[in-house]
Motif scaffolding. Structure first.
Motif, PDB file in Angstrom:
ATOM      1  N   GLY A 236       0.799  -1.216   0.000  1.00  0.00           N
ATOM      2  CA  GLY A 236       0.000   0.000   0.000  1.00  0.00           C
ATOM      3  C   GLY A 236       0.831   1.265   0.000  1.00  0.00           C
ATOM      4  N   VAL A 237       1.948   1.270   0.730  1.00  0.00           N
ATOM      5  CA  VAL A 237       2.801   2.456   0.785  1.00  0.00           C
ATOM      6  C   VAL A 237       3.419   2.725  -0.577  1.00  0.00           C
ATOM      7  N   ALA A 238       3.973   1.676  -1.200  1.00  0.00           N
ATOM      8  CA  ALA A 238       4.605   1.849  -2.510  1.00  0.00           C
ATOM      9  C   ALA A 238       3.587   2.292  -3.558  1.00  0.00           C
ATOM     10  N   GLU A 239       2.357   1.775  -3.477  1.00  0.00           N
ATOM     11  CA  GLU A 239       1.331   2.189  -4.423  1.00  0.00           C
ATOM     12  C   GLU A 239       1.005   3.665  -4.250  1.00  0.00           C
TER      13      GLU A 239
ATOM     14  N   HIS B   9       3.765   5.720  -5.741  1.00  0.00           N
ATOM     15  CA  HIS B   9       3.774   5.683  -7.207  1.00  0.00           C
ATOM     16  C   HIS B   9       2.602   6.458  -7.800  1.00  0.00           C
ATOM     17  N   VAL B  10       1.406   6.188  -7.291  1.00  0.00           N
ATOM     18  CA  VAL B  10       0.201   6.752  -7.905  1.00  0.00           C
ATOM     19  C   VAL B  10      -0.017   8.198  -7.496  1.00  0.00           C
ATOM     20  N   PHE B  11      -0.040   8.464  -6.204  1.00  0.00           N
ATOM     21  CA  PHE B  11      -0.483   9.774  -5.749  1.00  0.00           C
ATOM     22  C   PHE B  11       0.639  10.789  -5.583  1.00  0.00           C
ATOM     23  N   LEU B  12       1.810  10.341  -5.131  1.00  0.00           N
ATOM     24  CA  LEU B  12       2.924  11.281  -5.066  1.00  0.00           C
ATOM     25  C   LEU B  12       3.518  11.504  -6.459  1.00  0.00           C
ATOM     26  N   ALA B  13       4.098  10.454  -7.045  1.00  0.00           N
ATOM     27  CA  ALA B  13       4.705  10.613  -8.368  1.00  0.00           C
ATOM     28  C   ALA B  13       3.673  11.055  -9.404  1.00  0.00           C
ATOM     29  N   GLY B  14       2.427  10.564  -9.281  1.00  0.00           N
ATOM     30  CA  GLY B  14       1.384  10.941 -10.234  1.00  0.00           C
ATOM     31  C   GLY B  14       1.025  12.406 -10.203  1.00  0.00           C
ATOM     32  N   ASN B  15       1.350  13.079  -9.097  1.00  0.00           N
ATOM     33  CA  ASN B  15       1.132  14.525  -8.976  1.00  0.00           C
ATOM     34  C   ASN B  15       2.452  15.306  -8.935  1.00  0.00           C
ATOM     35  N   ASP B  16       3.549  14.644  -9.339  1.00  0.00           N
ATOM     36  CA  ASP B  16       4.876  15.271  -9.356  1.00  0.00           C
ATOM     37  C   ASP B  16       5.279  15.800  -7.987  1.00  0.00           C
ATOM     38  N   LEU B  17       5.028  14.973  -6.982  1.00  0.00           N
ATOM     39  CA  LEU B  17       5.394  15.310  -5.609  1.00  0.00           C
ATOM     40  C   LEU B  17       6.512  14.358  -5.147  1.00  0.00           C
TER      41      LEU B  17
ATOM     42  N   ALA C 287      -4.477  12.605  -9.744  1.00  0.00           N
ATOM     43  CA  ALA C 287      -3.967  11.282 -10.106  1.00  0.00           C
ATOM     44  C   ALA C 287      -4.849  10.223  -9.466  1.00  0.00           C
ATOM     45  N   THR C 288      -4.931   9.080 -10.134  1.00  0.00           N
ATOM     46  CA  THR C 288      -5.702   7.963  -9.608  1.00  0.00           C
ATOM     47  C   THR C 288      -5.118   6.650 -10.107  1.00  0.00           C
ATOM     48  N   TYR C 289      -5.343   5.600  -9.330  1.00  0.00           N
ATOM     49  CA  TYR C 289      -4.854   4.265  -9.684  1.00  0.00           C
ATOM     50  C   TYR C 289      -5.616   3.665 -10.856  1.00  0.00           C
ATOM     51  N   THR C 290      -6.829   4.167 -11.150  1.00  0.00           N
ATOM     52  CA  THR C 290      -7.637   3.556 -12.189  1.00  0.00           C
ATOM     53  C   THR C 290      -7.373   4.189 -13.557  1.00  0.00           C
ATOM     54  N   ALA C 291      -7.485   3.387 -14.572  1.00  0.00           N
ATOM     55  CA  ALA C 291      -7.401   3.888 -15.946  1.00  0.00           C
ATOM     56  C   ALA C 291      -8.701   3.597 -16.684  1.00  0.00           C
ATOM     57  N   ALA C 292      -9.796   3.408 -15.945  1.00  0.00           N
ATOM     58  CA  ALA C 292     -11.087   3.120 -16.577  1.00  0.00           C
ATOM     59  C   ALA C 292     -11.438   4.209 -17.580  1.00  0.00           C
TER      60      ALA C 292
ATOM     61  N   THR D 145      -0.818   6.331 -17.809  1.00  0.00           N
ATOM     62  CA  THR D 145       0.582   6.019 -17.590  1.00  0.00           C
ATOM     63  C   THR D 145       0.703   4.653 -16.910  1.00  0.00           C
ATOM     64  N   GLU D 146       1.925   4.238 -16.672  1.00  0.00           N
ATOM     65  CA  GLU D 146       2.179   2.927 -16.077  1.00  0.00           C
ATOM     66  C   GLU D 146       1.627   2.856 -14.659  1.00  0.00           C
ATOM     67  N   GLY D 147       0.881   1.801 -14.373  1.00  0.00           N
ATOM     68  CA  GLY D 147       0.307   1.626 -13.059  1.00  0.00           C
ATOM     69  C   GLY D 147       1.258   0.955 -12.095  1.00  0.00           C
ATOM     70  N   TYR D 148       0.711   0.623 -10.931  1.00  0.00           N
ATOM     71  CA  TYR D 148       1.517  -0.027  -9.901  1.00  0.00           C
ATOM     72  C   TYR D 148       1.068  -1.472  -9.706  1.00  0.00           C
ATOM     73  N   GLY D 149       2.036  -2.351  -9.529  1.00  0.00           N
ATOM     74  CA  GLY D 149       1.729  -3.740  -9.197  1.00  0.00           C
ATOM     75  C   GLY D 149       0.910  -4.427 -10.274  1.00  0.00           C
ATOM     76  N   ARG D 150      -0.234  -4.973  -9.856  1.00  0.00           N
ATOM     77  CA  ARG D 150      -1.075  -5.721 -10.788  1.00  0.00           C
ATOM     78  C   ARG D 150      -1.892  -4.829 -11.709  1.00  0.00           C
ATOM     79  N   LYS D 151      -1.864  -3.532 -11.481  1.00  0.00           N
ATOM     80  CA  LYS D 151      -2.593  -2.596 -12.344  1.00  0.00           C
ATOM     81  C   LYS D 151      -1.654  -2.110 -13.441  1.00  0.00           C
ATOM     82  N   ARG D 152      -1.973  -2.432 -14.679  1.00  0.00           N
ATOM     83  CA  ARG D 152      -1.073  -2.097 -15.784  1.00  0.00           C
ATOM     84  C   ARG D 152      -0.993  -0.597 -16.020  1.00  0.00           C
ATOM     85  N   HIS D 153      -2.110   0.093 -15.803  1.00  0.00           N
ATOM     86  CA  HIS D 153      -2.142   1.513 -16.103  1.00  0.00           C
ATOM     87  C   HIS D 153      -2.823   2.300 -14.985  1.00  0.00           C
ATOM     88  N   MET D 154      -2.516   3.592 -14.935  1.00  0.00           N
ATOM     89  CA  MET D 154      -3.151   4.533 -14.031  1.00  0.00           C
ATOM     90  C   MET D 154      -3.423   5.814 -14.811  1.00  0.00           C
TER      91      MET D 154
END
Length: 224
Positions: free
Chosen positions: A31-34, A37-45, A186-191, A208-217
């Motif tokens: 959960g921490v790594a996700e 990846h998703v919310f920090l890096a996804g928002n350039d933080l 930013a969000t983990y979903t690419a729906a 963009t590239e997702g985290y873990g089992r999620k291919r995209h975000m």
């Protein structure tokens, strides 16, 4: 509001799963790594952090996103205050929050500071270096009534397939209206419908590239 004791079932030991949405509160991988990846890096933080930076979030959940952002803020050596507003319809009980936190790192003592300060009634928590405002209620109503504007959004509701209300066009438009110029989300979903709704709201959207089992975000940015 659903009775707090009925909101969670615990699977595989201490993995909290929402009984209403049949979805875990954080990644089963890490959960921490996700969140990083998703919310920090996804928002350039944390590169964008400045005094008074404001993060807003759909879904407080276990508070993991807050802990990760707060820890990143401190490690970046930022002075002043980080503002963190979270819109949450089903706050966890103090006991469930504490049990969920057992799976997290200590974050330099921040985990226990949050646990001790937490009460499931909403309102402002003044924590070292960060001011947290937990707004209770349906985000489809509370975001539109909010007087603030965020620099970055963590769109972290339960799965769009199970909780589509938190990803609708109207709410995404409200998110855009309460975002600073050039602000991000930013969000983990690419729906597809989530990306379309963000685009309709005025965001420039990229998958963009997702985290873990999620291919995209999804990453999104207001052009102005």
């Amino acid at each position: 509001m659903q009775n707090q004791s009925d909101q969670i079932e615990w699977r595989d030991g201490d993995v909290p799963v929402s009984t209403q949405f049949d979805d875990p509160f954080f990644s089963l991988d890490d959960g921490v790594a996700e969140t990083e990846h998703v919310f920090l890096a996804g928002n350039d933080l944390p590169a964008r952090f400045v005094d008074g930076f404001h993060i807003a979030e759909l879904g407080f959940g276990t508070g993991l996103n807050l802990l990760v952002a707060w820890d990143a803020w401190e490690k970046a050596g930022c002075s002043g205050t980080l503002f963190f507003t979270s819109f949450e319809a089903f706050p966890l009980s103090k006991a469930d929050m504490e049990r969920a936190h057992a799976a997290f790192p200590d974050f330099g003592g921040k985990r226990d500071i949050l646990k001790d300060a937490w009460e499931p009634y909403g309102g402002v928590l003044n924590l070292p270096g960060v001011q947290v405002d937990v707004v209770l209620g349906d985000a489809r109503e509370t975001v539109s009534q909010w007087e603030g504007r965020a620099d970055a959004w963590f769109l972290d509701g339960f799965s769009p397939a199970k909780n589509p209300e938190l990803w609708g066009e109207g709410l995404m438009c409200d998110v855009a209206k309460h975002t600073q110029p050039y602000g991000t989300a930013a969000t983990y979903t690419a729906a597809g419908f989530v990306r379309r709704n963000l685009a309709t709201a005025g965001f420039a959207v990229e998958r963009t590239e997702g985290y873990g089992r999620k291919r995209h975000m999804t990453r999104a940015k207001l052009p102005s």
